[in-house]
Design a protein around this motif. Structure first.
Motif, PDB file in Angstrom:
ATOM      1  N   TRP A 173      49.949 -10.320  21.895  1.00 14.84           N
ATOM      2  CA  TRP A 173      51.083 -11.228  21.730  1.00 14.84           C
ATOM      3  C   TRP A 173      51.850 -10.987  20.429  1.00 14.84           C
ATOM      4  N   GLY A 174      51.577  -9.901  19.739  1.00 17.45           N
ATOM      5  CA  GLY A 174      52.320  -9.570  18.530  1.00 17.45           C
ATOM      6  C   GLY A 174      51.771 -10.185  17.254  1.00 17.45           C
ATOM      7  N   GLU A 175      50.628 -10.829  17.326  1.00 19.15           N
ATOM      8  CA  GLU A 175      50.020 -11.433  16.129  1.00 19.15           C
ATOM      9  C   GLU A 175      49.135 -10.405  15.425  1.00 19.15           C
ATOM     10  N   HIS A 176      49.114 -10.443  14.122  1.00 21.56           N
ATOM     11  CA  HIS A 176      48.223  -9.636  13.292  1.00 21.56           C
ATOM     12  C   HIS A 176      48.356  -8.131  13.537  1.00 21.56           C
ATOM     13  N   GLU A 177      49.559  -7.706  13.896  1.00 22.34           N
ATOM     14  CA  GLU A 177      49.871  -6.276  14.050  1.00 22.34           C
ATOM     15  C   GLU A 177      48.862  -5.552  14.925  1.00 22.34           C
ATOM     16  N   ILE A 178      48.365  -6.227  15.936  1.00 24.74           N
ATOM     17  CA  ILE A 178      47.341  -5.614  16.783  1.00 24.74           C
ATOM     18  C   ILE A 178      47.984  -4.694  17.815  1.00 24.74           C
ATOM     19  N   SER A 179      47.404  -3.502  17.951  1.00 22.78           N
ATOM     20  CA  SER A 179      47.879  -2.540  18.944  1.00 22.78           C
ATOM     21  C   SER A 179      46.781  -1.520  19.172  1.00 22.78           C
ATOM     22  N   SER A 180      46.959  -0.730  20.206  1.00 25.99           N
ATOM     23  CA  SER A 180      45.994   0.337  20.467  1.00 25.99           C
ATOM     24  C   SER A 180      46.650   1.399  21.322  1.00 25.99           C
ATOM     25  N   GLY A 181      46.003   2.542  21.344  1.00 22.20           N
ATOM     26  CA  GLY A 181      46.299   3.543  22.340  1.00 22.20           C
ATOM     27  C   GLY A 181      45.439   3.232  23.554  1.00 22.20           C
ATOM     28  N   GLU A 182      45.091   4.242  24.280  1.00 18.90           N
ATOM     29  CA  GLU A 182      44.276   4.103  25.490  1.00 18.90           C
ATOM     30  C   GLU A 182      42.840   3.693  25.137  1.00 18.90           C
ATOM     31  N   ALA A 183      42.312   2.751  25.884  1.00 18.22           N
ATOM     32  CA  ALA A 183      40.890   2.401  25.801  1.00 18.22           C
ATOM     33  C   ALA A 183      40.217   2.950  27.049  1.00 18.22           C
ATOM     34  N   THR A 184      38.990   3.394  26.885  1.00 17.53           N
ATOM     35  CA  THR A 184      38.259   4.006  27.997  1.00 17.53           C
ATOM     36  C   THR A 184      36.836   3.487  28.017  1.00 17.53           C
ATOM     37  N   LEU A 185      36.388   3.075  29.196  1.00 17.27           N
ATOM     38  CA  LEU A 185      34.997   2.713  29.390  1.00 17.27           C
ATOM     39  C   LEU A 185      34.242   4.022  29.624  1.00 17.27           C
ATOM     40  N   LEU A 186      33.456   4.446  28.633  1.00 13.80           N
ATOM     41  CA  LEU A 186      32.750   5.723  28.704  1.00 13.80           C
ATOM     42  C   LEU A 186      31.466   5.625  29.521  1.00 13.80           C
ATOM     43  N   SER A 187      30.854   4.446  29.469  1.00 13.51           N
ATOM     44  CA  SER A 187      29.631   4.166  30.230  1.00 13.51           C
ATOM     45  C   SER A 187      29.498   2.650  30.284  1.00 13.51           C
ATOM     46  N   ASP A 188      28.449   2.167  30.909  1.00 12.01           N
ATOM     47  CA  ASP A 188      28.289   0.710  30.931  1.00 12.01           C
ATOM     48  C   ASP A 188      27.883   0.170  29.557  1.00 12.01           C
ATOM     49  N   LYS A 189      27.561   1.057  28.604  1.00 12.66           N
ATOM     50  CA  LYS A 189      27.159   0.662  27.252  1.00 12.66           C
ATOM     51  C   LYS A 189      28.194   0.976  26.181  1.00 12.66           C
ATOM     52  N   LYS A 190      29.176   1.848  26.466  1.00 10.66           N
ATOM     53  CA  LYS A 190      30.117   2.314  25.440  1.00 10.66           C
ATOM     54  C   LYS A 190      31.563   2.194  25.899  1.00 10.66           C
ATOM     55  N   LEU A 191      32.403   1.720  24.969  1.00 12.40           N
ATOM     56  CA  LEU A 191      33.827   1.572  25.217  1.00 12.40           C
ATOM     57  C   LEU A 191      34.569   2.160  24.015  1.00 12.40           C
ATOM     58  N   GLN A 192      35.466   3.089  24.291  1.00  6.96           N
ATOM     59  CA  GLN A 192      36.218   3.754  23.232  1.00  6.96           C
ATOM     60  C   GLN A 192      37.648   3.222  23.196  1.00  6.96           C
ATOM     61  N   ILE A 193      38.150   2.955  21.986  1.00  3.26           N
ATOM     62  CA  ILE A 193      39.533   2.515  21.794  1.00  3.26           C
ATOM     63  C   ILE A 193      40.200   3.512  20.852  1.00  3.26           C
ATOM     64  N   THR A 194      41.322   4.080  21.284  1.00  3.71           N
ATOM     65  CA  THR A 194      42.041   5.018  20.425  1.00  3.71           C
ATOM     66  C   THR A 194      43.160   4.303  19.686  1.00  3.71           C
ATOM     67  N   ASN A 195      43.452   4.787  18.493  1.00  2.00           N
ATOM     68  CA  ASN A 195      44.553   4.281  17.670  1.00  2.00           C
ATOM     69  C   ASN A 195      44.548   2.754  17.545  1.00  2.00           C
ATOM     70  N   PHE A 196      43.370   2.191  17.319  1.00  2.00           N
ATOM     71  CA  PHE A 196      43.252   0.733  17.196  1.00  2.00           C
ATOM     72  C   PHE A 196      43.808   0.299  15.850  1.00  2.00           C
ATOM     73  N   HIS A 197      44.713  -0.684  15.904  1.00  2.00           N
ATOM     74  CA  HIS A 197      45.331  -1.204  14.689  1.00  2.00           C
ATOM     75  C   HIS A 197      45.219  -2.731  14.680  1.00  2.00           C
ATOM     76  N   TYR A 198      44.773  -3.259  13.538  1.00  2.00           N
ATOM     77  CA  TYR A 198      44.634  -4.706  13.349  1.00  2.00           C
ATOM     78  C   TYR A 198      44.713  -4.946  11.844  1.00  2.00           C
ATOM     79  N   ASP A 199      45.493  -5.927  11.422  1.00  2.00           N
ATOM     80  CA  ASP A 199      45.694  -6.136   9.985  1.00  2.00           C
ATOM     81  C   ASP A 199      44.498  -6.780   9.275  1.00  2.00           C
ATOM     82  N   GLY A 200      43.516  -7.262  10.030  1.00  2.00           N
ATOM     83  CA  GLY A 200      42.314  -7.830   9.431  1.00  2.00           C
ATOM     84  C   GLY A 200      42.496  -9.213   8.831  1.00  2.00           C
ATOM     85  N   GLU A 201      43.632  -9.852   9.090  1.00  2.00           N
ATOM     86  CA  GLU A 201      43.950 -11.130   8.456  1.00  2.00           C
ATOM     87  C   GLU A 201      43.488 -12.358   9.242  1.00  2.00           C
TER      88      GLU A 201
END
Length: 193
Positions: free
Chosen positions: A28-56
């Motif tokens: 929704w545009g809060e806290h500069e959150i964005s990402s590239g593609e996320a991929t479920l690699l397995s039932d235990k692992k999820l990868q997020i590319t270019n994840f951005h969050y201001d940490g605020e």
């Protein structure tokens, strides 16, 4: 007499190695959150590319939950579970600057048992963004490794390697209680699953 053992593991499906794309984070545009593609690699692992969050966000964590939670809403009280960050830590999320991260869900849990992964602020009931995990995503994991005595046929050891690098569960109740104490706000117990 010499004993001989065979290390045996069996794969039951051709879906091993399969990955499921989840797309970019819905936000929704809060806290500069964005990402590239996320991929479920397995039932235990999820990868997020270019994840951005201001940490605020004052008390934001990665959280998984079920469809009934209303996770597609921005201001909502989610009834999910906090999971560790990419370092296996249950600390409040800090800033991310277009980082590629891989989350590993705790022992005894699977991403495929949940409907979403959210970046969620418990303090303000604020869903900063989410990835939908579809019901039809299913992985077949290898059978446990068996150590078999070839002379007697006796199974002497079983081991499930899929849990080897899984972090421990976050103690959600204590995380929330400690955060509310630090802020001087009343503690409200969340229903834990």
């Amino acid at each position: 007499m010499e004993l001989c053992f065979i290390l045996l593991t069996i794969f039951f499906s051709n879906s091993l190695g399969q990955e499921f794309p989840l797309g970019e984070i819905s936000e929704w545009g809060e806290h500069e959150i964005s990402s590239g593609e996320a991929t479920l690699l397995s039932d235990k692992k999820l990868q997020i590319t270019n994840f951005h969050y201001d940490g605020e966000g004052p008390a934001a964590w990665f959280m998984v939950g079920k469809e009934k939670d209303g996770y597609t809403e921005e201001r909502v009280e989610l009834d999910g579970l906090i999971i560790p960050n990419e370092k296996g830590s249950c600390d409040i999320l800090g800033a991310y600057d277009d980082e590629n991260i891989t989350l590993t869900i705790p022992k005894g849990m699977k991403f495929t048992d949940y409907s979403y992964l959210s970046v969620y602020c418990i303090e303000n009931n604020h869903n900063f963004g989410y990835f939908r995990i579809k019901d039809e995503y299913a992985f077949t994991t290898p059978a446990p490794i068996l150590l078999v005595n070839v002379t007697t046929g006796e199974i002497t050891q079983q081991r499930d390697l899929s849990e080897d690098d899984a972090p421990e569960n976050c103690d959600q109740e204590n995380l929330v209680r400690r955060r509310r104490r630090d802020l001087g706000t009343p503690y409200r117990k969340y229903q834990l699953r």
